[in-house]
Design an enzyme around this catalytic site. Structure first.
Site, PDB file in Angstrom:
ATOM      1  CE1 TYR A   1      -4.321  -1.090  -0.399  1.00  0.00           C
ATOM      2  CE2 TYR A   1      -3.346  -3.003   0.662  1.00  0.00           C
ATOM      3  CZ  TYR A   1      -4.364  -2.428  -0.078  1.00  0.00           C
ATOM      4  OH  TYR A   1      -5.417  -3.191  -0.517  1.00  0.00           O
TER       5      TYR A   1
ATOM      6  CG  ASP B   1      -7.675   6.616  -8.426  1.00  0.00           C
ATOM      7  OD1 ASP B   1      -8.632   7.370  -8.206  1.00  0.00           O
ATOM      8  OD2 ASP B   1      -7.545   6.000  -9.516  1.00  0.00           O
TER       9      ASP B   1
ATOM     10  CG  HIS C   1     -14.063  -1.512  -3.951  1.00  0.00           C
ATOM     11  ND1 HIS C   1     -13.762  -2.005  -5.197  1.00  0.00           N
ATOM     12  CD2 HIS C   1     -15.186  -2.174  -3.553  1.00  0.00           C
ATOM     13  CE1 HIS C   1     -14.665  -2.921  -5.547  1.00  0.00           C
ATOM     14  NE2 HIS C   1     -15.546  -3.030  -4.574  1.00  0.00           N
TER      15      HIS C   1
ATOM     16  CB  CYS D   1     -10.411   1.248  19.075  1.00  0.00           C
ATOM     17  SG  CYS D   1      -9.312   2.497  18.372  1.00  0.00           S
TER      18      CYS D   1
ATOM     19  CB  CYS E   1      -4.507   2.750  16.794  1.00  0.00           C
ATOM     20  SG  CYS E   1      -5.947   3.600  17.461  1.00  0.00           S
TER      21      CYS E   1
ATOM     22  N   GLY F   1     -14.469   1.775 -17.709  1.00  0.00           N
ATOM     23  CA  GLY F   1     -13.190   1.206 -17.295  1.00  0.00           C
ATOM     24  C   GLY F   1     -13.240   0.224 -16.143  1.00  0.00           C
TER      25      GLY F   1
ATOM     26  CG  ASN G   1     -13.533  -1.831 -20.706  1.00  0.00           C
ATOM     27  OD1 ASN G   1     -12.391  -2.091 -21.088  1.00  0.00           O
ATOM     28  ND2 ASN G   1     -13.960  -2.141 -19.489  1.00  0.00           N
TER      29      ASN G   1
HETATM   30  C1  BJW Z   1      -9.843   0.887 -19.815  1.00  0.00           C
HETATM   31  C2  BJW Z   1      -8.711   1.621 -20.072  1.00  0.00           C
HETATM   32  C3  BJW Z   1      -8.915   2.878 -20.592  1.00  0.00           C
HETATM   33  C4  BJW Z   1      -8.043  -0.202 -19.244  1.00  0.00           C
HETATM   34  N1  BJW Z   1     -10.142   3.308 -20.821  1.00  0.00           N
HETATM   35  N2  BJW Z   1     -11.064   1.321 -20.064  1.00  0.00           N
HETATM   36  C5  BJW Z   1     -20.967 -13.187  -5.741  1.00  0.00           C
HETATM   37  C6  BJW Z   1     -20.529 -14.187  -6.559  1.00  0.00           C
HETATM   38  C7  BJW Z   1     -19.198 -14.606  -6.531  1.00  0.00           C
HETATM   39  C8  BJW Z   1     -18.274 -14.014  -5.675  1.00  0.00           C
HETATM   40  C9  BJW Z   1     -18.722 -13.021  -4.872  1.00  0.00           C
HETATM   41  C10 BJW Z   1     -20.043 -12.609  -4.895  1.00  0.00           C
HETATM   42  N3  BJW Z   1     -20.189 -11.601  -3.987  1.00  0.00           N
HETATM   43  C11 BJW Z   1     -19.008 -11.376  -3.418  1.00  0.00           C
HETATM   44  C12 BJW Z   1     -18.098 -12.229  -3.926  1.00  0.00           C
HETATM   45  C13 BJW Z   1     -16.664 -12.301  -3.543  1.00  0.00           C
HETATM   46  C14 BJW Z   1     -15.835 -11.162  -4.111  1.00  0.00           C
HETATM   47  C15 BJW Z   1     -15.837 -11.228  -5.638  1.00  0.00           C
HETATM   48  O1  BJW Z   1     -16.500 -10.477  -6.321  1.00  0.00           O
HETATM   49  N4  BJW Z   1     -15.025 -12.103  -6.182  1.00  0.00           N
HETATM   50  C16 BJW Z   1     -14.878 -12.232  -7.629  1.00  0.00           C
HETATM   51  C17 BJW Z   1     -13.487 -12.784  -7.904  1.00  0.00           C
HETATM   52  C18 BJW Z   1     -15.986 -13.063  -8.188  1.00  0.00           C
HETATM   53  N5  BJW Z   1     -16.332  -9.890  -3.638  1.00  0.00           N
HETATM   54  C19 BJW Z   1     -16.033  -9.453  -2.439  1.00  0.00           C
HETATM   55  O2  BJW Z   1     -15.351 -10.109  -1.674  1.00  0.00           O
HETATM   56  C20 BJW Z   1     -16.607  -8.109  -2.036  1.00  0.00           C
HETATM   57  N6  BJW Z   1     -17.250  -8.217  -0.766  1.00  0.00           N
HETATM   58  C21 BJW Z   1     -18.507  -8.678  -0.628  1.00  0.00           C
HETATM   59  O3  BJW Z   1     -19.245  -8.810  -1.566  1.00  0.00           O
HETATM   60  O4  BJW Z   1     -18.864  -8.931   0.690  1.00  0.00           O
HETATM   61  C22 BJW Z   1     -19.953  -9.827   0.920  1.00  0.00           C
HETATM   62  C23 BJW Z   1     -19.562 -11.236   0.482  1.00  0.00           C
HETATM   63  C24 BJW Z   1     -18.295 -11.729   0.663  1.00  0.00           C
HETATM   64  C25 BJW Z   1     -17.932 -13.010   0.228  1.00  0.00           C
HETATM   65  C26 BJW Z   1     -18.889 -13.817  -0.416  1.00  0.00           C
HETATM   66  C27 BJW Z   1     -20.175 -13.309  -0.606  1.00  0.00           C
HETATM   67  C28 BJW Z   1     -20.515 -12.016  -0.163  1.00  0.00           C
HETATM   68  C29 BJW Z   1     -15.479  -7.112  -1.842  1.00  0.00           C
HETATM   69  C30 BJW Z   1     -14.736  -6.825  -3.090  1.00  0.00           C
HETATM   70  C31 BJW Z   1     -13.557  -5.897  -2.779  1.00  0.00           C
HETATM   71  C32 BJW Z   1     -12.665  -5.644  -3.983  1.00  0.00           C
HETATM   72  N7  BJW Z   1     -11.486  -5.007  -3.551  1.00  0.00           N
HETATM   73  C33 BJW Z   1     -10.503  -4.599  -4.542  1.00  0.00           C
HETATM   74  C34 BJW Z   1      -9.264  -4.104  -3.795  1.00  0.00           C
HETATM   75  C35 BJW Z   1      -9.533  -2.721  -3.166  1.00  0.00           C
HETATM   76  C36 BJW Z   1      -8.389  -2.228  -2.361  1.00  0.00           C
HETATM   77  C37 BJW Z   1      -7.164  -1.922  -3.188  1.00  0.00           C
HETATM   78  O5  BJW Z   1      -7.231  -1.222  -4.197  1.00  0.00           O
HETATM   79  O6  BJW Z   1      -6.110  -2.364  -2.768  1.00  0.00           O
HETATM   80  O7  BJW Z   1     -11.065  -3.569  -5.369  1.00  0.00           O
HETATM   81  S1  BJW Z   1     -10.110  -5.879  -5.707  1.00  0.00           S
HETATM   82  C38 BJW Z   1      -9.947  -4.808  -7.093  1.00  0.00           C
HETATM   83  O8  BJW Z   1     -10.965  -5.137  -8.074  1.00  0.00           O
HETATM   84  C39 BJW Z   1     -10.285  -3.407  -6.582  1.00  0.00           C
HETATM   85  C40 BJW Z   1     -11.128  -2.873  -7.707  1.00  0.00           C
HETATM   86  O9  BJW Z   1     -11.922  -1.779  -7.255  1.00  0.00           O
HETATM   87  C41 BJW Z   1     -11.914  -4.061  -8.136  1.00  0.00           C
HETATM   88  C42 BJW Z   1     -12.494  -3.960  -9.516  1.00  0.00           C
HETATM   89  O10 BJW Z   1     -11.497  -3.840 -10.475  1.00  0.00           O
HETATM   90  P1  BJW Z   1     -11.718  -2.919 -11.761  1.00  0.00           P
HETATM   91  O11 BJW Z   1     -11.856  -1.511 -11.356  1.00  0.00           O
HETATM   92  O12 BJW Z   1     -12.794  -3.469 -12.586  1.00  0.00           O
HETATM   93  O13 BJW Z   1     -10.287  -3.033 -12.473  1.00  0.00           O
HETATM   94  P2  BJW Z   1      -9.739  -4.161 -13.481  1.00  0.00           P
HETATM   95  O14 BJW Z   1      -8.278  -4.044 -13.503  1.00  0.00           O
HETATM   96  O15 BJW Z   1     -10.315  -5.482 -13.172  1.00  0.00           O
HETATM   97  O16 BJW Z   1     -10.344  -3.750 -14.886  1.00  0.00           O
HETATM   98  C43 BJW Z   1      -9.910  -2.567 -15.536  1.00  0.00           C
HETATM   99  C44 BJW Z   1     -10.779  -2.405 -16.777  1.00  0.00           C
HETATM  100  O17 BJW Z   1     -10.438  -1.181 -17.395  1.00  0.00           O
HETATM  101  C45 BJW Z   1     -10.576  -3.508 -17.824  1.00  0.00           C
HETATM  102  O18 BJW Z   1     -11.846  -3.964 -18.280  1.00  0.00           O
HETATM  103  C46 BJW Z   1      -9.825  -2.796 -18.967  1.00  0.00           C
HETATM  104  O19 BJW Z   1     -10.174  -3.275 -20.254  1.00  0.00           O
HETATM  105  C47 BJW Z   1     -10.315  -1.379 -18.792  1.00  0.00           C
HETATM  106  N8  BJW Z   1      -9.396  -0.354 -19.276  1.00  0.00           N
HETATM  107  N9  BJW Z   1      -7.580   0.834 -19.703  1.00  0.00           N
HETATM  108  C48 BJW Z   1     -11.191   2.462 -20.544  1.00  0.00           C
HETATM  109  N10 BJW Z   1      -7.830   3.658 -20.889  1.00  0.00           N
END
Ligand code: BJW
Length: 242
Positions: A67, A104, A119, A130, A146, A186, A212
């Site tokens: 981080y 960001d 997020h 705490c 903390c 995106g 996208n």
């Molecule tokens: C461009 C471009 C340009 C490039 N112009 N475009 C239901 C079913 C199955 C699983 C689950 C479910 N519900 C929950 C889950 C589990 C899990 C999950 O979804 N897992 C998947 C693998 C399926 N979800 C969770 O755990 C969430 N919590 C939750 O739901 O709690 C209740 C629960 C838990 C467990 C089970 C059931 C319920 C929490 C999710 C937290 C995600 N955290 C992160 C890290 C944040 C902290 C950090 O930054 O360090 O968030 S992971 C990471 O992915 C980050 C992002 O916000 C997130 C999404 O990514 P994003 O933004 O889409 O980025 P990319 O890189 O994936 O894509 C970039 C895109 O841009 C691409 O398409 C490119 O083509 C495009 N692009 N250049 C336009 N110039």
């Protein structure tokens, strides 16, 4: 391509309540790495080692190093024309809210005011024991402690397996219920629950515009898919609306 831009512009002209959902791709042209895809963060780092509560419990030093590295990197990045267009649309009164998965802070730095960071934020910290919460003004030096109870502080972001903030989610669902169009910029639309937000708008008859550089699982549900980088395509769409 101009056809798609014109189709999207026509939808937006007829929209009464527009919201945006953004992901890492909107910040790509600000040099913030995305998570997946070419040079994505997950290509070089294993999320299960770095972005879970278990990982932090096992190795807080490693997680904080990751981080701190990202804070240093993102601290040097500026909003790009894609962020600027969304901010301009909000000032003009037709974009109501930006719902962002990004940590960001670039939407706020582009002067967007109605931003829901589902997020969390890379500069926010919270205590692991705490209720203490705060913000860092510069990259962390080691593991921050903390000031109230001397436990470890952690980044106030949402890791895999963690629930999203309930108050923010209430606001998100209100916005999605009100929206008659959502522009999705995106995001790979893989991570739940954010990946389902556009479908909520669609379910009550609203439109989805996706922007996208590639197709995603959302593309089949989109009314219009604009293919290309958002730093170029959002300004084009903005021009088409003028
Ligand atoms: C461009 C471009 C340009 C490039 N112009 N475009 C239901 C079913 C199955 C699983 C689950 C479910 N519900 C929950 C889950 C589990 C899990 C999950 O979804 N897992 C998947 C693998 C399926 N979800 C969770 O755990 C969430 N919590 C939750 O739901 O709690 C209740 C629960 C838990 C467990 C089970 C059931 C319920 C929490 C999710 C937290 C995600 N955290 C992160 C890290 C944040 C902290 C950090 O930054 O360090 O968030 S992971 C990471 O992915 C980050 C992002 O916000 C997130 C999404 O990514 P994003 O933004 O889409 O980025 P990319 O890189 O994936 O894509 C970039 C895109 O841009 C691409 O398409 C490119 O083509 C495009 N692009 N250049 C336009 N110039």
């Amino acid at each position: 391509m101009n056809e798609r831009i014109e189709e999207a512009a026509e939808i937006i002209r007829r929209t009464e309540y527009l919201v945006a959902l953004t992901g890492a791709g909107i910040s790509k042209e600000s040099d913030v790495p995305t998570f997946r895809g070419e040079n994505g963060l997950w290509r070089n780092y294993n999320p299960m080692v770095l972005a879970t509560p278990q990982a932090f419990a096992e190795n807080p030093k490693l997680v904080w190093e990751w981080y701190t590295w990202r804070q240093g990197l993102i601290g040097n990045c500026d909003p790009n024309p894609g962020h600027d267009v969304l901010s301009k649309w909000e000032k003009q009164g037709f974009l109501r809210t930006v719902i962002t998965q990004n940590v960001d802070g670039l939407h706020r730095r582009a002067n967007s005011e109605n931003v829901l960071e589902v997020h969390g934020n890379l500069w926010a910290v919270k205590c692991t024991k705490c209720a203490y919460r705060s913000r860092l003004s510069e990259p962390a030096d080691g593991i921050p402690i903390c000031p109230k109870c001397e436990s470890y502080l952690r980044p106030d972001v949402v890791w895999f397996g963690e629930s999203l903030d309930q108050e923010i989610m209430r606001s998100v669902y209100l916005e999605l219920d009100n929206a008659d169009c959502i522009i999705v910029v995106g995001t790979s639309a893989l991570i739940q629950p954010a990946a389902s937000f556009p479908l909520i708008v669609k379910q009550h008859g609203g439109k989805i515009i996706e922007m996208n550089i590639e197709q995603t699982p959302l593309t089949q549900h989109a009314d219009v898919h604009i293919s290309g980088p958002s730093g170029v395509m959002l300004p084009k769409l903005d021009s088409a609306l003028e």
